[in-house]
Write an enzyme that holds these catalytic residues in place. Structure first.
Site, short mmCIF file in Angstrom:
data_model
loop_
_atom_site.label_atom_id
_atom_site.label_comp_id
_atom_site.label_asym_id
_atom_site.label_seq_id
_atom_site.Cartn_x
_atom_site.Cartn_y
_atom_site.Cartn_z
N GLU A 132 -38.23 4.97 -0.02
CA GLU A 132 -37.86 5.86 -0.58
C GLU A 132 -38.60 7.03 -1.82
O GLU A 132 -37.97 6.58 -2.88
CB GLU A 132 -36.74 4.64 -1.67
CG GLU A 132 -35.68 4.20 -0.75
CD GLU A 132 -35.16 2.69 -1.63
OE1 GLU A 132 -35.21 2.83 -2.35
OE2 GLU A 132 -34.15 2.14 -1.02
N GLU A 140 -31.26 -0.65 8.06
CA GLU A 140 -30.71 -1.85 7.04
C GLU A 140 -29.19 -1.02 6.80
O GLU A 140 -28.54 -1.92 6.32
CB GLU A 140 -31.11 -0.97 5.97
CG GLU A 140 -33.05 -1.42 5.35
CD GLU A 140 -32.87 -0.58 4.23
OE1 GLU A 140 -32.31 -0.63 3.35
OE2 GLU A 140 -33.97 -0.77 3.65
O1 9MR Z 1 -31.19 -6.88 -0.25
C1 9MR Z 1 -32.66 -6.49 -0.78
C2 9MR Z 1 -32.19 -7.69 -2.24
O2 9MR Z 1 -31.87 -9.09 -1.68
C3 9MR Z 1 -33.47 -7.40 -3.02
O3 9MR Z 1 -32.71 -7.97 -4.22
C4 9MR Z 1 -32.77 -6.17 -3.65
C5 9MR Z 1 -34.63 -5.12 -4.44
O4 9MR Z 1 -35.67 -5.99 -3.95
O5 9MR Z 1 -33.82 -5.20 -2.63
C6 9MR Z 1 -32.32 -5.29 -0.97
O6 9MR Z 1 -33.18 -4.45 0.20
C7 9MR Z 1 -33.01 -3.25 0.13
C8 9MR Z 1 -34.46 -2.71 0.65
O7 9MR Z 1 -35.15 -3.23 0.04
C9 9MR Z 1 -34.80 -1.12 0.46
N1 9MR Z 1 -33.23 -0.48 0.65
C10 9MR Z 1 -32.12 -0.94 -0.28
C11 9MR Z 1 -32.01 -1.61 0.15
C12 9MR Z 1 -30.90 -2.99 -0.30
O8 9MR Z 1 -31.21 -2.74 -1.72
#
Ligand code: 9MR
Length: 373
Positions: A156, A261
């Site tokens: 990102e 994802e």
């Molecule tokens: O699904 C993840 C959630 O449990 C966490 O709280 C969050 C923050 O670390 O990240 C979520 O996963 C993210 C991923 O790492 C990067 N792309 C967006 C995803 C959804 O927020």
């Protein structure tokens, strides 16, 4: 008499195996086309919910950690690493004969504040930040060398309009932080695949910026195998056409594509990105399906999932992996994003760990598709 008994026993065995024969798994159906993965949490790895652990082992050919390899959990303080969870996750994948990929080495979110500041709380110099990135990436990637197929090296780095996100990495090091991250990851494990990962890759300006980045990394001699498109999608956006356009742009840039994802939210959304710091107030109108999804909406969701899955299959020569971001509707991050406390239905398994009917349709579609050349 003996023959009759043997025939009866054989028939019984056959009948007993019928449900399993009918229940082909997603991993089996997609074999030879792309890996089919899931993001896994620590409750699943530790077997707190054995049913979920078993589903992951059975249905998927790949896993990725939902959280435990992010900079903050794995490297909470300078020179202090927490390996337990990530070690267990990698062992879990190996036990299940799954491909394990790493997520994520450099991300502006979920990273300790210590990474960017000195003892006085001031921003560190570019040299120090670069050295901290070096130490972090070397430690994490070397620990799992040969056991992790590839890494989301940078996550990102762009805004949706294609400009660089004004993260601490960017403020201190400029855009070169991305190049350094790829160089360090390659130094630590020359055989590992390296990926750039982002959401809303279908947005033309963002896709063009990513293509430009790929070109610049290649020109600088960096290894980059694929771009990960997160695919946190909604009922209407992005369109299949916009998604296909982005696939074609990435393909033309000479990289493979990972759908990293995948989930499609059924709920209305005031925001169509995945920037985790975004949130809005709860209201009942924004949480319309507490008692279940009406059939007409369910049919639309099924069609959308199948249309997108059909697109992944169409591009199987460049799509190497499709990973869903979670397992069941119960534990999806979308129940709390971008509004806390809603009831969403974006996953392939329902709140009772049951496969949704769309999975059978996906399997049929995958089985009709020839393997990669
Ligand atoms: O699904 C993840 C959630 O449990 C966490 O709280 C969050 C923050 O670390 O990240 C979520 O996963 C993210 C991923 O790492 C990067 N792309 C967006 C995803 C959804 O927020």
């Amino acid at each position: 008499m003996k023959i009759k008994i043997i025939t009866a026993i054989t028939a019984l065995f056959f009948l007993a195996s019928l449900p399993t024969m009918a229940q082909k798994t997603l991993a089996e159906a997609t074999k030879g086309k792309f890996l089919f993965g899931a993001a896994v949490n620590m409750q699943q790895v530790k077997g707190v919910n054995p049913v979920e652990a078993e589903l992951i082992a059975k249905e998927f050919s790949a896993i990725v950690p939902e959280n435990c390899m992010k900079p903050q959990p794995i490297h909470p303080e300078e020179n202090k690493y927490f390996w337990d969870d990530a070690d267990k996750l990698v062992a879990f994948g190996e036990k299940n004969k799954q491909v394990v990929t790493g997520h994520c080495l450099v991300w502006h979110s979920q990273i300790g504040r210590w990474f960017f500041i000195d003892a006085d709380g001031k921003d560190v110099s570019p040299e120090i930040l670069k050295e901290r990135m070096h130490q972090h990436i070397l430690a994490v990637v070397s620990r799992y060398k040969g056991r992790i197929k590839g890494w989301d090296v940078v996550n990102e780095a762009f805004e949706d309009n294609g400009t660089y996100r004004n993260s601490k990495f960017f403020q201190i090091l400029g855009k070169d932080f991305i190049k350094y991250a790829f160089q360090f990851a390659h130094e630590a494990d020359p055989d590992a695949e390296l990926y750039y990962n982002d959401y809303n890759v279908e947005t033309p300006a963002k896709c063009d910026a990513i293509v430009q980045l790929v070109k610049e990394l290649k020109a600088a001699g960096c290894r980059i195998d694929a771009v990960g498109t997160q695919a946190h999608w909604h009922m209407k956006s992005p369109t299949v056409e916009a998604t296909e356009t982005s696939f074609n742009k990435l393909k033309a840039a000479g990289v493979h594509i990972l759908v990293t994802e995948w989930d499609i939210s059924v709920l209305p959304s005031p925001y169509d990105g995945a920037n985790i710091s975004t949130n809005f107030n709860y209201s009942k109108e924004m949480d319309p399906y507490r008692e279940g999804v009406p059939d007409s909406i369910q049919q639309k969701w099924n069609k959308r999932m199948l249309d997108m899955f059909g697109l992944f299959l169409k591009y199987k020569d460049v799509v190497d992996r499709v990973t869903v971001w979670g397992l069941t509707d119960n534990t999806t991050w979308l129940n709390n994003f971008p509004i806390r406390g809603r009831k969403d239905y974006p996953m392939l398994f329902d709140r009772n760990n049951q496969r949704k009917p769309v999975v059978d349709e996906m399997i049929k579609l995958a089985e009709k598709t020839k393997a990669k050349k």
